[in-house]
Design a protein around this motif. Structure first.
Motif, PDB file in Angstrom:
ATOM      1  N   LYS A  14       0.840  -1.203   0.000  1.00 32.15           N
ATOM      2  CA  LYS A  14       0.000   0.000   0.000  1.00 32.15           C
ATOM      3  C   LYS A  14       0.870   1.246   0.000  1.00 32.15           C
ATOM      4  O   LYS A  14       0.635   2.177  -0.771  1.00 32.15           O
ATOM      5  CB  LYS A  14      -0.927  -0.015   1.215  1.00 32.15           C
ATOM      6  CG  LYS A  14      -1.837   1.188   1.293  1.00 32.15           C
ATOM      7  CD  LYS A  14      -2.724   1.118   2.510  1.00 32.15           C
ATOM      8  CE  LYS A  14      -3.576   2.354   2.631  1.00 32.15           C
ATOM      9  NZ  LYS A  14      -4.374   2.362   3.838  1.00 32.15           N
ATOM     10  N   CYS A  89      -5.414 -13.359   4.451  1.00 31.09           N
ATOM     11  CA  CYS A  89      -5.950 -12.293   5.294  1.00 31.09           C
ATOM     12  C   CYS A  89      -6.265 -12.902   6.659  1.00 31.09           C
ATOM     13  O   CYS A  89      -6.422 -14.114   6.780  1.00 31.09           O
ATOM     14  CB  CYS A  89      -7.220 -11.710   4.674  1.00 31.09           C
ATOM     15  SG  CYS A  89      -6.887 -10.604   3.289  1.00 31.09           S
ATOM     16  N   GLU A  97     -12.021  -8.032   6.195  1.00 30.44           N
ATOM     17  CA  GLU A  97     -12.618  -6.982   5.363  1.00 30.44           C
ATOM     18  C   GLU A  97     -11.625  -5.857   5.125  1.00 30.44           C
ATOM     19  O   GLU A  97     -11.482  -5.365   4.005  1.00 30.44           O
ATOM     20  CB  GLU A  97     -13.865  -6.424   6.041  1.00 30.44           C
ATOM     21  CG  GLU A  97     -15.142  -7.080   5.637  1.00 30.44           C
ATOM     22  CD  GLU A  97     -16.353  -6.413   6.287  1.00 30.44           C
ATOM     23  OE1 GLU A  97     -16.412  -5.156   6.301  1.00 30.44           O
ATOM     24  OE2 GLU A  97     -17.206  -7.155   6.771  1.00 30.44           O
ATOM     25  N   LEU A  98     -10.954  -5.437   6.184  1.00 33.02           N
ATOM     26  CA  LEU A  98      -9.949  -4.381   6.071  1.00 33.02           C
ATOM     27  C   LEU A  98      -8.820  -4.817   5.139  1.00 33.02           C
ATOM     28  O   LEU A  98      -8.353  -4.039   4.311  1.00 33.02           O
ATOM     29  CB  LEU A  98      -9.403  -4.018   7.456  1.00 33.02           C
ATOM     30  CG  LEU A  98      -8.356  -2.911   7.496  1.00 33.02           C
ATOM     31  CD1 LEU A  98      -8.937  -1.601   6.980  1.00 33.02           C
ATOM     32  CD2 LEU A  98      -7.838  -2.739   8.910  1.00 33.02           C
ATOM     33  N   ASN A 100      -8.986  -6.986   2.661  1.00 34.63           N
ATOM     34  CA  ASN A 100      -9.465  -6.998   1.271  1.00 34.63           C
ATOM     35  C   ASN A 100      -9.633  -5.579   0.730  1.00 34.63           C
ATOM     36  O   ASN A 100      -9.320  -5.313  -0.434  1.00 34.63           O
ATOM     37  CB  ASN A 100     -10.775  -7.781   1.164  1.00 34.63           C
ATOM     38  CG  ASN A 100     -10.535  -9.268   1.285  1.00 34.63           C
ATOM     39  OD1 ASN A 100      -9.503  -9.780   0.856  1.00 34.63           O
ATOM     40  ND2 ASN A 100     -11.479  -9.972   1.890  1.00 34.63           N
ATOM     41  N   LYS A 101     -10.134  -4.658   1.564  1.00 36.37           N
ATOM     42  CA  LYS A 101     -10.264  -3.263   1.140  1.00 36.37           C
ATOM     43  C   LYS A 101      -8.896  -2.675   0.821  1.00 36.37           C
ATOM     44  O   LYS A 101      -8.734  -1.958  -0.165  1.00 36.37           O
ATOM     45  CB  LYS A 101     -10.934  -2.426   2.227  1.00 36.37           C
ATOM     46  CG  LYS A 101     -12.422  -2.511   2.254  1.00 36.37           C
ATOM     47  CD  LYS A 101     -12.973  -1.562   3.308  1.00 36.37           C
ATOM     48  CE  LYS A 101     -14.471  -1.685   3.427  1.00 36.37           C
ATOM     49  NZ  LYS A 101     -15.013  -0.784   4.449  1.00 36.37           N
ATOM     50  N   THR A 102      -7.917  -2.955   1.679  1.00 38.20           N
ATOM     51  CA  THR A 102      -6.560  -2.460   1.460  1.00 38.20           C
ATOM     52  C   THR A 102      -5.999  -3.002   0.154  1.00 38.20           C
ATOM     53  O   THR A 102      -5.383  -2.268  -0.621  1.00 38.20           O
ATOM     54  CB  THR A 102      -5.646  -2.858   2.634  1.00 38.20           C
ATOM     55  OG1 THR A 102      -6.173  -2.307   3.833  1.00 38.20           O
ATOM     56  CG2 THR A 102      -4.234  -2.374   2.424  1.00 38.20           C
ATOM     57  N   VAL A 104      -7.694  -4.034  -2.531  1.00 39.64           N
ATOM     58  CA  VAL A 104      -8.396  -3.442  -3.671  1.00 39.64           C
ATOM     59  C   VAL A 104      -7.971  -1.991  -3.870  1.00 39.64           C
ATOM     60  O   VAL A 104      -7.689  -1.568  -5.007  1.00 39.64           O
ATOM     61  CB  VAL A 104      -9.925  -3.555  -3.478  1.00 39.64           C
ATOM     62  CG1 VAL A 104     -10.678  -2.711  -4.489  1.00 39.64           C
ATOM     63  CG2 VAL A 104     -10.370  -5.007  -3.567  1.00 39.64           C
ATOM     64  N   ASN A 105      -7.906  -1.223  -2.785  1.00 42.68           N
ATOM     65  CA  ASN A 105      -7.506   0.176  -2.901  1.00 42.68           C
ATOM     66  C   ASN A 105      -6.069   0.314  -3.397  1.00 42.68           C
ATOM     67  O   ASN A 105      -5.768   1.192  -4.199  1.00 42.68           O
ATOM     68  CB  ASN A 105      -7.675   0.907  -1.571  1.00 42.68           C
ATOM     69  CG  ASN A 105      -9.128   1.159  -1.251  1.00 42.68           C
ATOM     70  OD1 ASN A 105      -9.979   1.196  -2.135  1.00 42.68           O
ATOM     71  ND2 ASN A 105      -9.436   1.306   0.026  1.00 42.68           N
TER      72      ASN A 105
END
Length: 132
Positions: A14, A89, A97-98, A100-102, A104-105
């Motif tokens: 990230k 994860c 969830e966090l 997967n969001k990280t 994708v972002n």
């Protein structure tokens, strides 16, 4: 949730994606912004911008260095994205969830950075060749 619970490679990916975004943003400052302003007939705006922020000229004078650095950062970021695609994860639902969001972002930022790099590269190297 704290980022400490994410896999270290995801956090690194990230951060590197954001760094690649800023380095590819330098390619826009170097080449795409001046070309856009001049093509829109805003040469006076570009002259005013250069007189207000003369450091912009450095980017244009050293565009090969800027593009080489941005390309290296994008390559490293892409490699880390590739490696992180299948990292596990956490089993905790919220952390998963966090995670997967990280993921994708980070991928979105990476692809946006590549687009910015390609637009800047076109304006720096291909457009002048097509015009001449």
């Amino acid at each position: 949730m704290p980022k400490d619970h994410l896999h270290p490679n995801l956090v690194k990916t990230k951060h590197l994606s954001l760094l690649s975004l800023f380095s590819s943003g330098g390619t826009l400052i170097c080449c795409a912004l001046p070309a856009l302003l001049v093509s829109l007939g805003a040469g006076a705006v570009m002259a005013s911008l250069v007189s207000s922020v003369p450091q912009i000229v450095w980017f244009s004078e050293h565009k090969l260095v800027v593009f080489t650095f941005a390309g290296m950062m994008l390559s490293i970021s892409g490699f880390l994205q590739w490696k992180a695609r299948s990292l596990p994860c956490p089993s905790d639902k919220e952390l998963a969830e966090l995670c997967n969001k990280t993921r994708v972002n980070s991928l979105r930022v990476y692809f946006f950075s590549v687009c910015v790099f390609l637009i800047g590269g076109f304006m720096a190297f291909v457009a002048p060749w097509l015009i001449s």
